[in-house]
Scaffold this motif. Structure first.
Motif, PDB file in Angstrom:
ATOM      1  N   ALA A 117       0.951  -1.223  -0.037  1.00 52.13           N
ATOM      2  CA  ALA A 117       0.005  -0.010   0.045  1.00 52.13           C
ATOM      3  C   ALA A 117       0.940   1.403   0.087  1.00 52.13           C
ATOM      4  CB  ALA A 117      -0.941  -0.113   1.214  1.00 52.13           C
ATOM      5  N   SER A 118       2.063   1.104  -0.434  1.00 51.58           N
ATOM      6  CA  SER A 118       2.791   2.377  -0.715  1.00 51.58           C
ATOM      7  C   SER A 118       2.299   3.194  -2.028  1.00 51.58           C
ATOM      8  CB  SER A 118       4.251   2.033  -0.910  1.00 51.58           C
ATOM      9  OG  SER A 118       5.086   3.260  -1.019  1.00 51.58           O
ATOM     10  N   PRO A 119       2.232   4.387  -1.814  1.00 52.20           N
ATOM     11  CA  PRO A 119       1.862   5.242  -2.948  1.00 52.20           C
ATOM     12  C   PRO A 119       2.743   5.266  -4.154  1.00 52.20           C
ATOM     13  CG  PRO A 119       1.893   6.654  -0.988  1.00 52.20           C
ATOM     14  CD  PRO A 119       2.217   5.371  -0.539  1.00 52.20           C
ATOM     15  N   ALA A 120       3.842   4.972  -3.763  1.00 52.32           N
ATOM     16  CA  ALA A 120       5.009   4.915  -4.803  1.00 52.32           C
ATOM     17  C   ALA A 120       4.957   3.370  -5.607  1.00 52.32           C
ATOM     18  CB  ALA A 120       6.589   5.255  -4.138  1.00 52.32           C
ATOM     19  N   ASN A 121       4.271   2.477  -5.210  1.00 51.76           N
ATOM     20  CA  ASN A 121       4.366   1.340  -5.732  1.00 51.76           C
ATOM     21  C   ASN A 121       3.723   1.373  -7.265  1.00 51.76           C
ATOM     22  OD1 ASN A 121       5.461   0.151  -3.525  1.00 51.76           O
ATOM     23  ND2 ASN A 121       3.767  -1.126  -3.162  1.00 51.76           N
ATOM     24  N   ASP A 122       4.402   1.229  -8.251  1.00 50.57           N
ATOM     25  CA  ASP A 122       4.044   1.269  -9.668  1.00 50.57           C
ATOM     26  C   ASP A 122       2.911   0.536 -10.267  1.00 50.57           C
ATOM     27  OD1 ASP A 122       6.493   2.854 -10.010  1.00 50.57           O
ATOM     28  OD2 ASP A 122       7.706   1.181 -10.302  1.00 50.57           O
ATOM     29  N   THR A 123       2.738  -0.850  -9.674  1.00 51.25           N
ATOM     30  CA  THR A 123       1.485  -1.368 -10.054  1.00 51.25           C
ATOM     31  C   THR A 123       0.096  -0.919  -9.684  1.00 51.25           C
ATOM     32  OG1 THR A 123       1.570  -3.059  -8.321  1.00 51.25           O
ATOM     33  CG2 THR A 123       2.875  -3.533 -10.509  1.00 51.25           C
ATOM     34  N   ILE A 124       0.010  -0.154  -8.627  1.00 48.88           N
ATOM     35  CA  ILE A 124      -1.118   0.438  -8.071  1.00 48.88           C
ATOM     36  C   ILE A 124      -2.012   1.203  -9.226  1.00 48.88           C
ATOM     37  CG2 ILE A 124      -2.358   1.786  -6.319  1.00 48.88           C
ATOM     38  CD1 ILE A 124      -0.326   0.596  -4.251  1.00 48.88           C
ATOM     39  N   ALA A 125      -1.115   2.175  -9.613  1.00 51.70           N
ATOM     40  CA  ALA A 125      -1.815   3.104 -10.542  1.00 51.70           C
ATOM     41  C   ALA A 125      -2.187   2.327 -11.936  1.00 51.70           C
ATOM     42  CB  ALA A 125      -0.866   4.113 -11.116  1.00 51.70           C
ATOM     43  N   ALA A 126      -1.312   1.518 -12.516  1.00 50.67           N
ATOM     44  CA  ALA A 126      -1.629   0.893 -13.620  1.00 50.67           C
ATOM     45  C   ALA A 126      -2.798   0.118 -13.467  1.00 50.67           C
ATOM     46  CB  ALA A 126      -0.721  -0.129 -14.142  1.00 50.67           C
ATOM     47  N   LEU A 127      -2.764  -0.722 -12.393  1.00 54.48           N
ATOM     48  CA  LEU A 127      -4.196  -1.510 -12.108  1.00 54.48           C
ATOM     49  C   LEU A 127      -5.552  -0.513 -11.850  1.00 54.48           C
ATOM     50  CD1 LEU A 127      -2.543  -4.412  -9.988  1.00 54.48           C
ATOM     51  CD2 LEU A 127      -3.841  -4.579 -12.262  1.00 54.48           C
ATOM     52  N   MET A 128      -5.189   0.153 -11.155  1.00 54.26           N
ATOM     53  CA  MET A 128      -6.656   1.416 -10.786  1.00 54.26           C
ATOM     54  C   MET A 128      -6.883   2.037 -12.497  1.00 54.26           C
ATOM     55  SD  MET A 128      -6.076   3.597  -7.466  1.00 54.26           S
ATOM     56  CE  MET A 128      -6.130   3.116  -6.035  1.00 54.26           C
ATOM     57  N   ALA A 129      -6.096   2.406 -13.236  1.00 59.08           N
ATOM     58  CA  ALA A 129      -6.463   2.898 -14.461  1.00 59.08           C
ATOM     59  C   ALA A 129      -7.137   1.684 -15.204  1.00 59.08           C
ATOM     60  CB  ALA A 129      -5.308   3.425 -15.389  1.00 59.08           C
ATOM     61  N   LEU A 130      -6.660   0.523 -15.180  1.00 63.79           N
ATOM     62  CA  LEU A 130      -7.294  -0.641 -15.799  1.00 63.79           C
ATOM     63  C   LEU A 130      -8.725  -1.047 -15.024  1.00 63.79           C
ATOM     64  CD1 LEU A 130      -3.922  -2.775 -16.544  1.00 63.79           C
ATOM     65  CD2 LEU A 130      -5.783  -1.687 -18.139  1.00 63.79           C
ATOM     66  N   GLY A 131      -9.114  -0.466 -14.038  1.00 59.40           N
ATOM     67  CA  GLY A 131     -10.300  -1.045 -13.322  1.00 59.40           C
ATOM     68  C   GLY A 131     -10.304  -2.205 -12.789  1.00 59.40           C
ATOM     69  N   ALA A 132      -9.111  -2.577 -12.206  1.00 60.68           N
ATOM     70  CA  ALA A 132      -9.074  -3.692 -11.459  1.00 60.68           C
ATOM     71  C   ALA A 132      -9.887  -3.965 -10.208  1.00 60.68           C
ATOM     72  CB  ALA A 132      -7.648  -4.032 -11.076  1.00 60.68           C
ATOM     73  N   GLU A 133     -10.147  -5.000  -9.940  1.00 60.46           N
ATOM     74  CA  GLU A 133     -10.844  -5.586  -8.424  1.00 60.46           C
ATOM     75  C   GLU A 133     -10.031  -6.853  -8.116  1.00 60.46           C
ATOM     76  OE1 GLU A 133     -14.597  -5.903 -10.187  1.00 60.46           O
ATOM     77  OE2 GLU A 133     -14.632  -8.099 -10.388  1.00 60.46           O
ATOM     78  N   LEU A 134     -10.188  -6.773  -6.759  1.00 58.15           N
ATOM     79  CA  LEU A 134      -9.476  -7.970  -5.818  1.00 58.15           C
ATOM     80  C   LEU A 134     -10.616  -8.974  -5.500  1.00 58.15           C
ATOM     81  CD1 LEU A 134      -6.854  -5.809  -3.899  1.00 58.15           C
ATOM     82  CD2 LEU A 134      -6.661  -6.967  -6.372  1.00 58.15           C
ATOM     83  N   VAL A 135     -10.167 -10.415  -5.479  1.00 53.00           N
ATOM     84  CA  VAL A 135     -10.834 -11.238  -4.710  1.00 53.00           C
ATOM     85  C   VAL A 135     -10.381 -11.677  -3.351  1.00 53.00           C
ATOM     86  CG1 VAL A 135     -11.911 -13.646  -4.747  1.00 53.00           C
ATOM     87  CG2 VAL A 135     -11.592 -12.243  -6.986  1.00 53.00           C
ATOM     88  N   LEU A 136     -10.961 -11.158  -2.257  1.00 56.84           N
ATOM     89  CA  LEU A 136     -10.360 -11.346  -0.877  1.00 56.84           C
ATOM     90  C   LEU A 136     -11.242 -12.658  -0.338  1.00 56.84           C
ATOM     91  CD1 LEU A 136     -10.645  -7.684   0.303  1.00 56.84           C
ATOM     92  CD2 LEU A 136      -8.884  -8.819  -1.013  1.00 56.84           C
ATOM     93  N   THR A 137     -10.414 -13.600   0.352  1.00 56.79           N
ATOM     94  CA  THR A 137     -10.949 -14.672   0.752  1.00 56.79           C
ATOM     95  C   THR A 137     -10.617 -14.675   2.163  1.00 56.79           C
ATOM     96  OG1 THR A 137     -11.221 -17.087   0.218  1.00 56.79           O
ATOM     97  CG2 THR A 137      -8.911 -16.263   0.141  1.00 56.79           C
ATOM     98  N   ARG A 138     -11.179 -15.705   2.858  1.00 56.79           N
ATOM     99  CA  ARG A 138     -11.082 -16.076   4.201  1.00 56.79           C
ATOM    100  C   ARG A 138     -12.101 -17.156   4.502  1.00 56.79           C
ATOM    101  NH1 ARG A 138     -13.042 -11.428   7.855  1.00 56.79           N
ATOM    102  NH2 ARG A 138     -12.770 -12.730   9.572  1.00 56.79           N
ATOM    103  N   GLN A 139     -11.727 -17.783   5.594  1.00 57.29           N
ATOM    104  CA  GLN A 139     -12.497 -19.022   6.064  1.00 57.29           C
ATOM    105  C   GLN A 139     -14.141 -18.520   5.941  1.00 57.29           C
ATOM    106  OE1 GLN A 139     -10.775 -20.558   9.780  1.00 57.29           O
ATOM    107  NE2 GLN A 139     -10.466 -22.644   8.722  1.00 57.29           N
ATOM    108  N   GLY A 140     -14.767 -19.296   5.316  1.00 58.52           N
ATOM    109  CA  GLY A 140     -16.292 -19.103   5.311  1.00 58.52           C
ATOM    110  C   GLY A 140     -16.792 -18.324   4.097  1.00 58.52           C
ATOM    111  N   GLY A 141     -15.689 -17.458   3.265  1.00 54.92           N
ATOM    112  CA  GLY A 141     -16.516 -16.998   2.027  1.00 54.92           C
ATOM    113  C   GLY A 141     -15.555 -16.055   1.702  1.00 54.92           C
ATOM    114  N   GLU A 142     -15.626 -15.230   0.449  1.00 56.39           N
ATOM    115  CA  GLU A 142     -15.111 -14.354  -0.369  1.00 56.39           C
ATOM    116  C   GLU A 142     -15.917 -13.114  -0.654  1.00 56.39           C
ATOM    117  OE1 GLU A 142     -11.989 -17.085  -2.927  1.00 56.39           O
ATOM    118  OE2 GLU A 142     -13.805 -16.486  -3.936  1.00 56.39           O
ATOM    119  N   ARG A 143     -15.178 -11.975  -0.998  1.00 54.97           N
ATOM    120  CA  ARG A 143     -15.850 -10.890  -1.518  1.00 54.97           C
ATOM    121  C   ARG A 143     -14.821 -10.041  -2.384  1.00 54.97           C
ATOM    122  NH1 ARG A 143     -14.215  -5.850   2.307  1.00 54.97           N
ATOM    123  NH2 ARG A 143     -12.353  -6.455   3.411  1.00 54.97           N
TER     124      ARG A 143
END
Length: 209
Positions: A117-143
């Protein structure tokens, strides 16, 4: 010693069990290029590391229903070497190419870059421009969380104790779209971004829509 307990699960289910057991008291490690540096600096210290590098189910790049999907162990070099990403997610490829040296790109994961989560991390800006989403998982489900909503503040994410990023999903660029990533650093190579920029444009003929 920066940590006392080192665990290496061999399945996603086992990793989630350990995350639940050590909820909020352990950190995941894959490439280790960010986590180990943070631990050396006393940032988000922990006594327990959960090494997920043996989870082969999380190392993939594919296409599904118009999305490029990549597992949590996908490295920067995996993206650079992917014809699918070059054709349909070029800004991310350009961002991955700018990260560190070849040795770092071979180890460092995209998800690790996002979770730091550093603002200097290069992939964050690219993925935001591309409209990326993340699948977050834990015991019992995902979001599913849009990357735009993943960061509530500086170096903070919405990840909950016991939760991990399982997959990145990127809407594949269409034939009518073009994208670009550029960065400015204090030297020509292996530089942390002073500023980076990513854009995706959709065209209708010669017009941007």
């Amino acid at each position: 010693m920066m940590w006392q307990t080192y665990l290496q699960p061999t399945s996603v289910e086992e990793a989630l069990e350990l995350l639940q057991q050590y909820a909020g008291k352990a950190r995941l490690v894959a490439g280790g290029t960010d986590v180990l540096v943070e631990l050396q600096r006393g940032v988000r210290p922990t006594t327990t590391l959960i090494d997920v590098t043996a989870l082969n189910d999380l190392k993939y790049i594919g296409e599904e229903d118009g999305y490029i999907i990549m597992g949590a162990l996908t490295t920067h070099n995996d993206v650079v070497a992917s014809p699918l990403c070059v054709q349909r997610a070029l800004p991310l490829v350009q961002a991955c190419w700018e990260v560190g040296a070849p040795q770092i790109r071979t180890r460092a994961t995209i998800v690790g870059n996002l979770v730091t989560a550093s603002p200097a991390n290069d992939t964050i800006a690219a993925l935001m421009a591309l409209g990326a989403e993340l699948v977050l998982t834990r015991q019992g489900g995902e979001r599913v969380v849009a990357l735009d909503d993943f960061y509530p503040g500086f170096r903070r994410t919405v990840l909950q104790p016991g939760e991990m990023v399982r997959e990145i999903r990127i809407p594949a660029l269409t034939d009518s779209q073009r994208g670009l990533f550029i960065k400015l650093g204090l030297r020509r190579a292996q530089a942390i971004s002073v500023i980076d920029f990513a854009i995706v444009l959709t065209f209708s003929g010669d017009e941007i829509v």
